[in-house]
Design a protein around this motif. Structure first.
Motif, PDB file in Angstrom:
ATOM      1  N   CYS A  61       0.842  -1.205   0.000  1.00 35.97           N
ATOM      2  CA  CYS A  61       0.000   0.000   0.000  1.00 35.97           C
ATOM      3  C   CYS A  61       0.875   1.252   0.000  1.00 35.97           C
ATOM      4  O   CYS A  61       0.588   2.225  -0.708  1.00 35.97           O
ATOM      5  N   LEU A  62       1.926   1.224   0.802  1.00 31.90           N
ATOM      6  CA  LEU A  62       2.851   2.350   0.843  1.00 31.90           C
ATOM      7  C   LEU A  62       3.509   2.555  -0.512  1.00 31.90           C
ATOM      8  O   LEU A  62       3.602   3.690  -0.995  1.00 31.90           O
ATOM      9  N   ASP A  63       3.936   1.472  -1.142  1.00 32.43           N
ATOM     10  CA  ASP A  63       4.558   1.584  -2.466  1.00 32.43           C
ATOM     11  C   ASP A  63       3.594   2.194  -3.484  1.00 32.43           C
ATOM     12  O   ASP A  63       3.988   3.018  -4.313  1.00 32.43           O
ATOM     13  N   GLU A  64       2.339   1.788  -3.409  1.00 34.33           N
ATOM     14  CA  GLU A  64       1.336   2.347  -4.320  1.00 34.33           C
ATOM     15  C   GLU A  64       1.145   3.841  -4.066  1.00 34.33           C
ATOM     16  O   GLU A  64       1.035   4.642  -5.002  1.00 34.33           O
ATOM     17  N   LEU A  65       1.146   4.216  -2.800  1.00 34.50           N
ATOM     18  CA  LEU A  65       1.007   5.629  -2.441  1.00 34.50           C
ATOM     19  C   LEU A  65       2.216   6.443  -2.911  1.00 34.50           C
ATOM     20  O   LEU A  65       2.061   7.552  -3.435  1.00 34.50           O
ATOM     21  N   VAL A  66       3.395   5.878  -2.747  1.00 33.04           N
ATOM     22  CA  VAL A  66       4.619   6.544  -3.217  1.00 33.04           C
ATOM     23  C   VAL A  66       4.552   6.718  -4.730  1.00 33.04           C
ATOM     24  O   VAL A  66       4.840   7.807  -5.253  1.00 33.04           O
ATOM     25  N   HIS A  67       4.183   5.671  -5.438  1.00 31.10           N
ATOM     26  CA  HIS A  67       4.080   5.739  -6.900  1.00 31.10           C
ATOM     27  C   HIS A  67       3.061   6.797  -7.328  1.00 31.10           C
ATOM     28  O   HIS A  67       3.314   7.583  -8.247  1.00 31.10           O
ATOM     29  N   TRP A  68       1.929   6.817  -6.656  1.00 31.81           N
ATOM     30  CA  TRP A  68       0.872   7.784  -6.956  1.00 31.81           C
ATOM     31  C   TRP A  68       1.393   9.208  -6.753  1.00 31.81           C
ATOM     32  O   TRP A  68       1.211  10.081  -7.614  1.00 31.81           O
ATOM     33  N   ALA A  69       2.056   9.445  -5.653  1.00 27.78           N
ATOM     34  CA  ALA A  69       2.576  10.782  -5.368  1.00 27.78           C
ATOM     35  C   ALA A  69       3.650  11.183  -6.374  1.00 27.78           C
ATOM     36  O   ALA A  69       3.686  12.333  -6.825  1.00 27.78           O
ATOM     37  N   GLU A  70       4.505  10.240  -6.739  1.00 30.17           N
ATOM     38  CA  GLU A  70       5.562  10.546  -7.716  1.00 30.17           C
ATOM     39  C   GLU A  70       5.002  10.762  -9.112  1.00 30.17           C
ATOM     40  O   GLU A  70       5.487  11.600  -9.864  1.00 30.17           O
ATOM     41  N   GLU A  71       3.973   9.991  -9.436  1.00 31.80           N
ATOM     42  CA  GLU A  71       3.387  10.081 -10.773  1.00 31.80           C
ATOM     43  C   GLU A  71       2.626  11.393 -10.964  1.00 31.80           C
ATOM     44  O   GLU A  71       2.762  12.051 -11.989  1.00 31.80           O
ATOM     45  N   ASP A  72       1.829  11.755  -9.978  1.00 32.24           N
ATOM     46  CA  ASP A  72       0.948  12.915 -10.138  1.00 32.24           C
ATOM     47  C   ASP A  72       1.511  14.226  -9.586  1.00 32.24           C
ATOM     48  O   ASP A  72       1.125  15.301 -10.048  1.00 32.24           O
ATOM     49  N   TRP A  73       2.383  14.150  -8.590  1.00 26.98           N
ATOM     50  CA  TRP A  73       2.841  15.383  -7.935  1.00 26.98           C
ATOM     51  C   TRP A  73       4.348  15.407  -7.718  1.00 26.98           C
ATOM     52  O   TRP A  73       4.848  15.938  -6.729  1.00 26.98           O
ATOM     53  N   ALA A  74       5.095  14.869  -8.659  1.00 22.66           N
ATOM     54  CA  ALA A  74       6.552  14.800  -8.523  1.00 22.66           C
ATOM     55  C   ALA A  74       7.174  16.189  -8.363  1.00 22.66           C
ATOM     56  O   ALA A  74       8.153  16.345  -7.634  1.00 22.66           O
ATOM     57  N   ASP A  75       6.610  17.188  -9.023  1.00 23.38           N
ATOM     58  CA  ASP A  75       7.179  18.542  -8.970  1.00 23.38           C
ATOM     59  C   ASP A  75       6.468  19.444  -7.978  1.00 23.38           C
ATOM     60  O   ASP A  75       6.743  20.647  -7.940  1.00 23.38           O
ATOM     61  N   HIS A  76       5.571  18.897  -7.196  1.00 25.69           N
ATOM     62  CA  HIS A  76       4.830  19.706  -6.223  1.00 25.69           C
ATOM     63  C   HIS A  76       5.817  20.257  -5.189  1.00 25.69           C
ATOM     64  O   HIS A  76       6.642  19.520  -4.647  1.00 25.69           O
ATOM     65  N   PRO A  77       5.731  21.559  -4.907  1.00 23.50           N
ATOM     66  CA  PRO A  77       6.717  22.150  -3.975  1.00 23.50           C
ATOM     67  C   PRO A  77       6.628  21.611  -2.539  1.00 23.50           C
ATOM     68  O   PRO A  77       7.606  21.688  -1.798  1.00 23.50           O
ATOM     69  N   TYR A  78       5.495  21.068  -2.160  1.00 22.62           N
ATOM     70  CA  TYR A  78       5.346  20.564  -0.796  1.00 22.62           C
ATOM     71  C   TYR A  78       5.331  19.038  -0.704  1.00 22.62           C
ATOM     72  O   TYR A  78       5.021  18.493   0.339  1.00 22.62           O
ATOM     73  N   ARG A  79       5.686  18.396  -1.786  1.00 26.65           N
ATOM     74  CA  ARG A  79       5.754  16.934  -1.760  1.00 26.65           C
ATOM     75  C   ARG A  79       6.826  16.523  -0.761  1.00 26.65           C
ATOM     76  O   ARG A  79       7.946  17.016  -0.806  1.00 26.65           O
ATOM     77  N   PRO A  80       6.477  15.626   0.154  1.00 20.45           N
ATOM     78  CA  PRO A  80       7.458  15.223   1.172  1.00 20.45           C
ATOM     79  C   PRO A  80       8.666  14.548   0.540  1.00 20.45           C
ATOM     80  O   PRO A  80       8.523  13.620  -0.256  1.00 20.45           O
ATOM     81  N   ALA A  81       9.815  15.057   0.892  1.00 24.79           N
ATOM     82  CA  ALA A  81      11.059  14.465   0.392  1.00 24.79           C
ATOM     83  C   ALA A  81      11.405  13.251   1.246  1.00 24.79           C
ATOM     84  O   ALA A  81      10.969  13.134   2.397  1.00 24.79           O
ATOM     85  N   GLU A  82      12.174  12.368   0.675  1.00 24.44           N
ATOM     86  CA  GLU A  82      12.658  11.208   1.421  1.00 24.44           C
ATOM     87  C   GLU A  82      13.582  11.727   2.518  1.00 24.44           C
ATOM     88  O   GLU A  82      14.503  12.490   2.252  1.00 24.44           O
ATOM     89  N   ALA A  83      13.326  11.333   3.743  1.00 26.45           N
ATOM     90  CA  ALA A  83      14.125  11.806   4.870  1.00 26.45           C
ATOM     91  C   ALA A  83      15.522  11.197   4.826  1.00 26.45           C
ATOM     92  O   ALA A  83      15.701  10.069   4.361  1.00 26.45           O
ATOM     93  N   ARG A  84      16.484  11.978   5.327  1.00 31.03           N
ATOM     94  CA  ARG A  84      17.842  11.443   5.473  1.00 31.03           C
ATOM     95  C   ARG A  84      17.783  10.297   6.471  1.00 31.03           C
ATOM     96  O   ARG A  84      16.878  10.240   7.297  1.00 31.03           O
ATOM     97  N   PRO A  85      18.713   9.368   6.418  1.00 26.77           N
ATOM     98  CA  PRO A  85      18.652   8.196   7.310  1.00 26.77           C
ATOM     99  C   PRO A  85      18.525   8.543   8.795  1.00 26.77           C
ATOM    100  O   PRO A  85      17.741   7.925   9.507  1.00 26.77           O
ATOM    101  N   ASP A  86      19.271   9.541   9.258  1.00 26.48           N
ATOM    102  CA  ASP A  86      19.198   9.882  10.676  1.00 26.48           C
ATOM    103  C   ASP A  86      17.837  10.462  11.041  1.00 26.48           C
ATOM    104  O   ASP A  86      17.272  10.144  12.079  1.00 26.48           O
ATOM    105  N   GLU A  87      17.286  11.288  10.156  1.00 27.49           N
ATOM    106  CA  GLU A  87      15.971  11.869  10.419  1.00 27.49           C
ATOM    107  C   GLU A  87      14.876  10.800  10.319  1.00 27.49           C
ATOM    108  O   GLU A  87      13.937  10.780  11.115  1.00 27.49           O
ATOM    109  N   ALA A  88      14.995   9.914   9.358  1.00 34.69           N
ATOM    110  CA  ALA A  88      14.019   8.819   9.224  1.00 34.69           C
ATOM    111  C   ALA A  88      14.020   7.960  10.486  1.00 34.69           C
ATOM    112  O   ALA A  88      12.960   7.563  10.976  1.00 34.69           O
TER     113      ALA A  88
END
Length: 181
Positions: A62-89
């Protein structure tokens, strides 16, 4: 131990699902079909995470589908959550894991872990406040604090206590005056 590892995995998936689902919910606010699709997807993921034992593979899909959906439709969205750095994650996951861990650990063990955590924090801060702390000793303090934090995250009380004692020994090596106030 396996149960706590499972908690950590659930926390990782839950944290990422919450962030992405919130972002997608804002993006699809006016689209009824997309809102229904999101609701079904998040409900499926929540049910998988709530199952006993949790169905992490289903939640991850489900998470993978959500990630794909967000990347497909809103890849350039200014507020799209970026992948956190390992320490922050890890910090974000740890916050989620603490809540999940609290639900499965016996109250007595949870209370003892909280006492050790407080003891660790007090000692760590006292050592960090020392003036003229040798850089090698400071490095040792951070290393031991990290080991103790990992033991606490895993619910391993004796290992956490051992690391707190180790921190006391590291602090006693450095004989400089404590600038604690």
């Amino acid at each position: 131990m396996t149960e706590l590892h499972e908690i950590w995995q659930r926390a990782e998936v839950s944290q990422r699902l919450d962030v992405l689902a919130g972002f997608v919910a804002v993006c699809v606010a006016g689209d009824e079909d997309a809102r229904r699709r999101l609701a079904l997807l998040t409900a499926e993921a929540e049910a998988a995470l709530a199952a006993s034992p949790p169905e992490l593979d289903v939640a991850a899909q489900c998470l993978d589908e959500l990630v794909h959906w967000a990347e497909e439709d809103w890849a350039d969205h200014p507020y799209r959550p970026a992948e956190a750095r390992p320490d922050e994650a890890d910090r974000q996951t740890r916050d989620y894991a603490k809540d999940l861990r609290r639900a499965v650990l016996p109250v007595v063990l949870h209370d003892e872990l909280a006492c050790v955590e407080l003891s660790l924090e007090v000692r760590f801060l006292a050592l960090c406040r020392r003036r003229h702390l040798d850089p090698r000793v400071r490095e040792d303090v951070f290393y031991v604090a990290g080991r103790a934090a990992m033991a606490l995250d895993l619910g391993h009380l004796e290992a956490a206590r051992r690391e707190v004692r180790r921190m006391e020994r590291v602090g006693s090596v450095e004989s400089g005056p404590c600038d604690c106030g």
